[in-house]
Design a protein around this motif. Sequence first.
Motif, PDB file in Angstrom:
ATOM      1  N   PHE A 199      64.399 -12.599 -79.130  1.00  0.00           N
ATOM      2  CA  PHE A 199      63.542 -13.678 -79.614  1.00  0.00           C
ATOM      3  C   PHE A 199      64.401 -14.673 -80.382  1.00  0.00           C
ATOM      4  O   PHE A 199      65.149 -14.295 -81.288  1.00  0.00           O
ATOM      5  N   ASP A 200      64.272 -15.954 -80.017  1.00  0.00           N
ATOM      6  CA  ASP A 200      65.050 -17.013 -80.660  1.00  0.00           C
ATOM      7  C   ASP A 200      64.153 -18.208 -80.937  1.00  0.00           C
ATOM      8  O   ASP A 200      63.085 -18.373 -80.333  1.00  0.00           O
ATOM      9  N   LEU A 201      64.636 -19.059 -81.848  1.00  0.00           N
ATOM     10  CA  LEU A 201      63.840 -20.218 -82.242  1.00  0.00           C
ATOM     11  C   LEU A 201      63.919 -21.348 -81.231  1.00  0.00           C
ATOM     12  O   LEU A 201      62.962 -22.098 -81.053  1.00  0.00           O
ATOM     13  N   ASP A 202      65.057 -21.483 -80.561  1.00  0.00           N
ATOM     14  CA  ASP A 202      65.224 -22.602 -79.639  1.00  0.00           C
ATOM     15  C   ASP A 202      65.974 -22.146 -78.382  1.00  0.00           C
ATOM     16  O   ASP A 202      66.444 -21.011 -78.296  1.00  0.00           O
ATOM     17  N   GLU A 203      66.081 -23.059 -77.438  1.00  0.00           N
ATOM     18  CA  GLU A 203      66.701 -22.716 -76.156  1.00  0.00           C
ATOM     19  C   GLU A 203      68.176 -22.384 -76.310  1.00  0.00           C
ATOM     20  O   GLU A 203      68.689 -21.473 -75.653  1.00  0.00           O
ATOM     21  N   TYR A 212      61.201 -18.140 -89.102  1.00  0.00           N
ATOM     22  CA  TYR A 212      62.435 -18.378 -88.348  1.00  0.00           C
ATOM     23  C   TYR A 212      63.628 -17.680 -88.997  1.00  0.00           C
ATOM     24  O   TYR A 212      64.641 -17.425 -88.347  1.00  0.00           O
ATOM     25  N   LYS A 213      63.505 -17.336 -90.289  1.00  0.00           N
ATOM     26  CA  LYS A 213      64.604 -16.672 -90.994  1.00  0.00           C
ATOM     27  C   LYS A 213      64.847 -15.265 -90.464  1.00  0.00           C
ATOM     28  O   LYS A 213      65.904 -14.686 -90.710  1.00  0.00           O
ATOM     29  N   ASP A 214      63.872 -14.713 -89.752  1.00  0.00           N
ATOM     30  CA  ASP A 214      64.019 -13.375 -89.172  1.00  0.00           C
ATOM     31  C   ASP A 214      64.650 -13.410 -87.779  1.00  0.00           C
ATOM     32  O   ASP A 214      64.799 -12.364 -87.147  1.00  0.00           O
ATOM     33  N   LEU A 215      64.975 -14.611 -87.325  1.00  0.00           N
ATOM     34  CA  LEU A 215      65.558 -14.780 -86.002  1.00  0.00           C
ATOM     35  C   LEU A 215      67.036 -15.124 -86.113  1.00  0.00           C
ATOM     36  O   LEU A 215      67.473 -15.647 -87.135  1.00  0.00           O
ATOM     37  N   PRO A 216      67.836 -14.831 -85.072  1.00  0.00           N
ATOM     38  CA  PRO A 216      67.456 -14.204 -83.800  1.00  0.00           C
ATOM     39  C   PRO A 216      67.218 -12.714 -83.964  1.00  0.00           C
ATOM     40  O   PRO A 216      67.732 -12.084 -84.886  1.00  0.00           O
ATOM     41  N   GLY A 226      58.750 -22.574 -88.556  1.00  0.00           N
ATOM     42  CA  GLY A 226      60.069 -23.146 -88.424  1.00  0.00           C
ATOM     43  C   GLY A 226      60.604 -23.681 -89.739  1.00  0.00           C
ATOM     44  O   GLY A 226      59.918 -23.640 -90.775  1.00  0.00           O
ATOM     45  N   PRO A 227      61.825 -24.220 -89.746  1.00  0.00           N
ATOM     46  CA  PRO A 227      62.423 -24.770 -90.972  1.00  0.00           C
ATOM     47  C   PRO A 227      61.588 -25.893 -91.588  1.00  0.00           C
ATOM     48  O   PRO A 227      61.643 -26.110 -92.799  1.00  0.00           O
ATOM     49  N   ASP A 228      60.821 -26.609 -90.754  1.00  0.00           N
ATOM     50  CA  ASP A 228      59.983 -27.705 -91.232  1.00  0.00           C
ATOM     51  C   ASP A 228      58.588 -27.252 -91.637  1.00  0.00           C
ATOM     52  O   ASP A 228      57.727 -28.074 -91.964  1.00  0.00           O
TER      53      ASP A 228
END
Length: 342
Positions: A159-163, A121-125, A300-302
């Motif tokens: 590309f994104d992690l969430d909406e 997720y660190k490579d996003l957005p 993800g972060p978790d």
Amino acid sequence: MRLSPIPILTGDQEAREIIQLMLRAGMIRQESAGIYAWLPLGLRVLNKINAIVREEQNRSGAVELLMPTIQSAELWRESGRYEAYGKEMLRIKDRHEREMLFGPTNEEMITEIFRAYVKSYKDLPLNLYHIQWKFRDEVRPRFGVMRGREFLMKDAYSFDLDEAGARHSYNRMFTAYLRTFARLGLKAIPMRADTGPIGGDLSHEFIVLASTGESQVFCHKDFLDFEVPPASIDFDDAKTMQGVFDKWTSRYAATEEMHDAAKFEGLPDADRVSARGIEVGHIFYFGTKYSEPMRAVVNGPDGKRRQCRWGPTASARRGWRGAIIGQTDDNSIIWQDRSRLL
């Protein structure tokens, strides 16, 4: 109401005349139905258009790459679109009888690239775009480069992690398109549109009003006077981007497929604009339409695996090169003053 402030094409006959003038001016040469060679003068214009597109994409935070025109059919089967896309797709086989295709778009390939290299997720957005030739086997190619079978298109994929992140990416591209078309001398109006075979649950077409357009469009006249965002706008500020989106979607605007006749008729007569339109750009919000079947996931972060959200795919279409040409006299093309493309 009068449409005189919009100096675009005025009829099929004029569209044909513009094609002939482009041919006579040595801008293009027709090689077969819907396929054109860009001669030195035409290529000069094309390169200047591409430069403006690149500047605005880079300003919005998108990063350029280049994908091939020939794609594997297996990628499209993975997404479920190979059989569904229809006869517009040019399907071929190589000497080893492997099924290939001449790409009409690049959602599958960019997803394959993303999943091979992006793991966290660190490579996003992340927003990747390219400018590449496409081929769609139109039943009836017409209007020269405005509706050809082979065409140059800018397409971007975020590309994104969430909406929430994906919606912000959508608004960034929405703003970038407003600026791009304005710099090309076009008054492009974003209209709620059907997603078509590409899919997704949110979609806007950017339409230039022109009687040579293929479909009827409907909008509020206020769009004709809206000012585009300045070059200094902060694309990283989600509130600012949402403000641009809210302003440019605050009035009625819809393509024929999404038209609500009752809502449109509820506007005062003086505020209603009904005209033909040329689609010059299209953005989509996909959610997990491609990331789910093609397993585009990140940690993800978790520490758990998460499917990426797509928002948007954005494409700058073939019609804009013809739409930039505003009008003609008996012997020459009259270019819109603001385009500065010669």
